[in-house]
Design an enzyme around this catalytic site. Structure first.
Site, PDB file in Angstrom:
ATOM      1  N   CYS A  61       0.839  -1.192   0.000  1.00 26.71           N
ATOM      2  CA  CYS A  61       0.000   0.000   0.000  1.00 26.71           C
ATOM      3  C   CYS A  61       0.879   1.249   0.000  1.00 26.71           C
ATOM      4  CB  CYS A  61      -0.902  -0.012   1.238  1.00 26.71           C
ATOM      5  SG  CYS A  61      -1.924   1.469   1.366  1.00 26.71           S
ATOM      6  N   ASN A  74       3.290   9.924  17.506  1.00 22.18           N
ATOM      7  CA  ASN A  74       2.046   9.323  17.983  1.00 22.18           C
ATOM      8  C   ASN A  74       1.484   8.360  16.951  1.00 22.18           C
ATOM      9  OD1 ASN A  74      -0.165   8.952  19.745  1.00 22.18           O
ATOM     10  ND2 ASN A  74      -1.369  10.483  18.614  1.00 22.18           N
ATOM     11  N   CYS A  82      11.039  15.912   7.205  1.00 21.12           N
ATOM     12  CA  CYS A  82      10.351  14.708   7.665  1.00 21.12           C
ATOM     13  C   CYS A  82      11.205  13.486   7.300  1.00 21.12           C
ATOM     14  CB  CYS A  82       8.976  14.622   7.018  1.00 21.12           C
ATOM     15  SG  CYS A  82       7.950  13.323   7.676  1.00 21.12           S
ATOM     16  N   GLN A 112      11.920  21.582  14.202  1.00 21.39           N
ATOM     17  CA  GLN A 112      12.116  22.505  15.320  1.00 21.39           C
ATOM     18  C   GLN A 112      13.316  23.412  15.079  1.00 21.39           C
ATOM     19  OE1 GLN A 112      12.117  20.589  19.167  1.00 21.39           O
ATOM     20  NE2 GLN A 112      10.532  19.126  18.562  1.00 21.39           N
ATOM     21  N   GLY A 125       8.536  22.027  21.018  1.00 21.94           N
ATOM     22  CA  GLY A 125       9.731  22.627  20.420  1.00 21.94           C
ATOM     23  C   GLY A 125      10.967  22.618  21.293  1.00 21.94           C
ATOM     24  N   THR A 126      10.940  21.873  22.392  1.00 19.51           N
ATOM     25  CA  THR A 126      12.092  21.897  23.306  1.00 19.51           C
ATOM     26  C   THR A 126      12.783  20.529  23.415  1.00 19.51           C
ATOM     27  OG1 THR A 126      10.752  21.442  25.285  1.00 19.51           O
ATOM     28  CG2 THR A 126      11.019  23.753  24.650  1.00 19.51           C
ATOM     29  N   ASP A 182       3.283   6.584   3.508  1.00 19.92           N
ATOM     30  CA  ASP A 182       4.695   6.309   3.242  1.00 19.92           C
ATOM     31  C   ASP A 182       5.214   5.060   3.934  1.00 19.92           C
ATOM     32  OD1 ASP A 182       4.376   7.348   5.719  1.00 19.92           O
ATOM     33  OD2 ASP A 182       5.820   8.963   5.527  1.00 19.92           O
ATOM     34  N   CYS A 220       2.806  -0.843   3.687  1.00 17.87           N
ATOM     35  CA  CYS A 220       2.293  -2.053   4.340  1.00 17.87           C
ATOM     36  C   CYS A 220       2.034  -3.137   3.300  1.00 17.87           C
ATOM     37  CB  CYS A 220       0.988  -1.753   5.069  1.00 17.87           C
ATOM     38  SG  CYS A 220       1.177  -0.680   6.495  1.00 17.87           S
ATOM     39  N   PHE A 238      -3.386  11.459   4.077  1.00 15.51           N
ATOM     40  CA  PHE A 238      -1.935  11.462   4.084  1.00 15.51           C
ATOM     41  C   PHE A 238      -1.462  12.784   3.490  1.00 15.51           C
ATOM     42  CE2 PHE A 238       2.241  10.462   2.165  1.00 15.51           C
ATOM     43  CZ  PHE A 238       2.912  10.311   3.355  1.00 15.51           C
TER      44      PHE A 238
END
Lengths: 68, 748
Positions: free
Chosen positions: B33, B193, B161, B320, B239-240, B37, B40, B626
């Protein structure tokens, strides 16, 4: 968690079974698949839409594509 | 030592033949699939010449690696508005007036116009933007042709990314490692996540690790789904990440929890690093990150003592202000704790010994050094450009056998913002032609107003797409692309994992849709260099790449699920690391030579902006979509019909906002309209914006661009010096100053 050596041994057995199971050509392959399906009984958190999916009717897709 | 056999997706030599369907007339094929990205392994069911169902693989190793984006693929690609024939712009740019032309007409004109631009401005005036990694169908042919033509200006969303993560990891130990989930004891998610409809195989791996007693640490400003199942959650300020990693490092070094033997034998710069870490006592880290010192120390101790542990790739750290330092610190934590290239840690895989890699296909060696030096952005922000990666060429050859390892396609890129400035006429030289393949360039990077200006200043824009995206609406030519159901494919593990997975063609492409392979072949022909892409078909090309296996692609794709070399750990004991020193460079000689701080550091955020009192967290993708794709699929739009921001009940109350109310979110770069979603798991003061919104059903053409100007998060994101990472020049998307303005009138 099981000791590392045990995990290695189980992984080896699991991998050998998976190789057979995924070939899907002989009776032994199918038995291996059954065994693995019982062993790998993770309760994956799949989306309900995935669990209930039965696919599309080819004629429905045809009508959709051609706006009929 | 030899690797441990794995029952996870890293399994080598796994074969698979899908089970035949019980009902007559339904054929099954094996596919990968590419609706996102991850690639699968799935099975397609075919009736009456079209795919009617996509289900998960019959191979127990990959069972349940599937999500809603995969199962709706038959509907996605049966889209009645799909681009099926080459379209040529006939009105002004962005007018929305098109004329159907033949492929021959289109390619002849494209070739002539591109050659004219190159003759007038030089080959570097041609830029290409692709999501090669996401669609995985370019196979390095774009870079190959560009390298022969002489243009270094290739860009991609991987700049912010994973591609950038790969490039930065290489600076420390020469190759981007992959987590050995099957054997790890502990997983750390820095804001990532994975869920039931996003990064599903990773989510399933996390569940497996948890099921066998492993530990999960999650750092996330909001209590995300993964944070809910974590053993320890650190509500880190957006951002830390770099400061937090410094805190962990400080605890680990102070308490002697690191792998002393490894550090002594295999690293350089330990004392300097220790001194730098001393600048980050937990009180300081606590103040920056918003997490209490005791929890930070607890997490650091868990990571160092409960291992082997893994810190998987995360798109959050990629985006970041301190991205380079944060990625370097994650690399350093892996190394000093002894988790590098060991079972249960993170494996350095190298090239597959028998399959020709995409890096090799790309032929970076033919691009003259004088042209490499012209790569846009490499002067100010060189980390992932040719210049930044040049010192790794010799070590890479020494350790991995090839000079160029273009991991996750992110290691020899131009800087996207610099390319857009040059396209807009604000660069050191003009860029006048853009090819955008499978990549909604306008909405895929920061500072969309600049990208729009850049596109309007082009002499030639060629887009290959399935639908009329906002980018396509600005093109001179829109060429129809095939889908993953309609072509064979060989996934190469992003040049990262040394894992090859084949995919069978399940149905014929509709209309005149062509593969990216065919398009690049036609481009080479149109430029008068057919010898650069000598293979007649995609299958021939794959046959060439896997010839050393002794089988053809047809046999390869019908039998193998995965082909990987047996994983071997601690290879560095024989070869050293692929860095200039041959060791893990805690003190990065490459960064020093480029004029940057060789040690990680933390750059404070600019002074608070009273006009923009809230913090914005964007670049977030939703399970239904996506990136910028998929908004045309009825089932997905029914689930997620509108863009929705998340904020806390406290912030909503303070601003007088209610659920489902339409508001305007504004930054100094731009503004968008969006619906309010009040979420109890959000911290006060933080606004979470979904990525990539536009509405394909709405008015096309300049001025509207199907809602892109009204809804796209890229309208909000700056790329000026305060909000970029210095070494890479990528934008800070986690914690941008913003404000919310109430909108009057009826819901939109």
């Amino acid at each position: 968690m099981k000791p590392y050596v045990v995990r290695v041994a189980l992984a080896k057995v699991g991998f050998a079974l998976a190789k057979k199971a995924s070939r899907n050509q002989t009776w032994f392959d199918r038995i291996a698949r059954r065994v693995l399906e019982r062993v790998l009984k993770f309760n994956f958190d799949l989306d309900e839409m995935v669990l209930l999916d039965q696919g599309y009717d080819p004629d429905e897709l045809e009508r959709y594509q051609n706006r009929r | 030592m030899p690797g441990v056999p794995s029952v996870g997706p890293s399994a080598a030599g796994s074969r698979s033949i899908p089970r035949p369907h019980q009902r007559p007339g339904i054929e099954t094929r094996k596919a990968l699939c590419a609706s996102c990205d991850i690639a699968c392994s799935v099975v397609t069911e075919i009736q009456k010449g079209r795919v009617t169902r996509v289900r998960s693989s019959d191979n127990p190793l990959f069972k349940d690696n599937i999500c809603i984006k995969g199962i709706v693929a038959p509907k996605n690609f049966a889209n009645p508005d799909r681009v099926l024939y080459p379209q040529k712009r006939v009105g002004e740019r962005g007018s929305g007036q098109w004329q159907r032309v033949s492929w021959d007409e289109a390619m002849e004109d494209i070739g002539l116009r591109l050659k004219k631009i190159i003759a007038e401005h030089g080959p570097e005036a041609w830029a290409v933007s692709t999501s090669q990694w996401n669609t995985g169908t370019d196979h390095g042919l774009g870079r190959r042709i560009m390298n022969h033509v002489g243009s270094p200006n290739w860009i991609s969303g991987v700049a912010l990314c994973a591609g950038n993560t790969a490039a930065i990891n290489r600076l420390t130990y020469g190759w981007y490692p992959w987590p050995d989930y099957d054997n790890t004891n502990l997983i750390v998610l820095f804001g990532h996540n994975p869920g039931k409809n996003s990064w599903v195989p990773i989510y399933n791996q996390i569940q497996r690790v948890k099921a066998r007693g492993g530990t999960l640490i999650v750092l996330d400003p909001r209590k995300s789904e993964c944070a809910e199942m974590a053993d320890l959650w650190l509500p880190i300020k957006a951002g830390t990440d770099a400061a937090m990693a410094f805190g962990w490092l400080k605890v680990i070094l102070d308490e002697g929890l690191y792998d002393k033997a490894f550090v002594e034998r295999w690293t350089v710069g330990f004392e300097a690093l220790k001194k730098r870490a001393d600048e980050f006592p937990l009180e300081r880290v606590s103040k920056i990150t918003g997490c209490d010192a005791a929890t930070i120390a607890k997490a650091a101790r868990m990571y160092a003592t409960m291992g082997p542990s893994v810190i998987p790739w995360t798109p959050i750290t990629d985006q970041q202000r301190n991205s380079t330092s944060a990625i370097r610190l994650q690399s350093i934590l892996r190394a000093v704790c002894g988790y590098l290239d060991v079972p249960g840690g993170e494996a350095l895989m190298g090239f597959h010994p028998q399959i020709i890699s995409e890096s090799e296909i790309e032929m970076h060696h033919v691009l003259p050094e004088s042209q490499k030096a012209k790569q846009l952005g490499s002067d100010k922000h060189p980390a992932f450009t040719y210049r930044g990666q040049a010192a790794l060429r010799e070590p890479c050859k020494r350790v991995w056998g090839h000079e160029y390892a273009n991991q996750v396609t992110g290691c020899f890129m131009a800087n996207p913002s610099a390319v857009f400035r040059a396209m807009a006429g604000e660069g050191p030289y003009p860029v006048k032609a853009l090819f955008s393949f499978g990549n909604n360039t306008l909405m895929g990077f920061a500072n969309m107003p600049l990208i729009l200006k850049a596109m309007l200043n082009q002499d030639l824009i060629v887009v290959q797409e399935h639908v009329m995206t906002p980018t396509a609406q600005l093109a001179d030519y829109v060429l129809p692309g095939d889908s993953w159901l309609e072509r064979p494919w060989m996934f190469d593990g992003y040049g990262w994992l040394s894992i090859y997975k084949p995919s069978q063609q399940s149905m014929a492409p509709p209309g005149e849709c062509k593969s990216t392979f065919e398009l690049w072949k036609l481009t080479a022909n149109a430029l008068g260099m057919p010898e650069v892409v000598p293979w007649a078909t995609l299958e021939d090309f794959y046959d060439y790449r896997i010839a050393k296996l002794g089988i053809g692609f047809e046999e390869f794709s019908s039998t193998y699920e995965v082909h990987a070399d047996t994983l071997e750990f601690r290879k560095y004991e024989k070869t050293g690391f692929a860095t200039p020193s041959g060791k893990v460079e805690l003190y990065a000689s490459i960064l020093e030579d480029l004029g940057f701080d060789p040690l990680p550091y933390f750059r404070d955020e600019p002074p608070a902006d009273p006009d923009f009192p809230l913090a914005m967290f964007t670049g977030v993708r939703e399970g239904e979509y996506f990136q910028t794709g998929g908004r045309h699929i009825p089932e997905m739009r029914a689930r997620k019909p509108e863009p929705v921001l998340f904020l806390s009940p406290g912030t909503a109350q303070q601003l007088g906002l209610s659920e489902h109310e339409w508001v305007e979110v504004e930054t100094r770069t731009g503004k968008i309209e969006i619906m309010v979603g009040i979420r109890s798991n959000m911290p006060d003061g933080l606004v979470r914006i979904p990525h990539g919104w536009w509405k394909p059903e709405t008015e096309q053409g300049l001025g509207k661009l199907s809602g892109a100007l009204r809804y796209a998060d890229a309208m909000l994101c700056p790329d000026d010096d305060d909000f970029i990472d210095l070494e890479q020049g990528i934008p800070h998307l986690k914690g941008l100053p913003c404000r919310i303005n109430k909108l009057s009138g009826a819901p939109r």
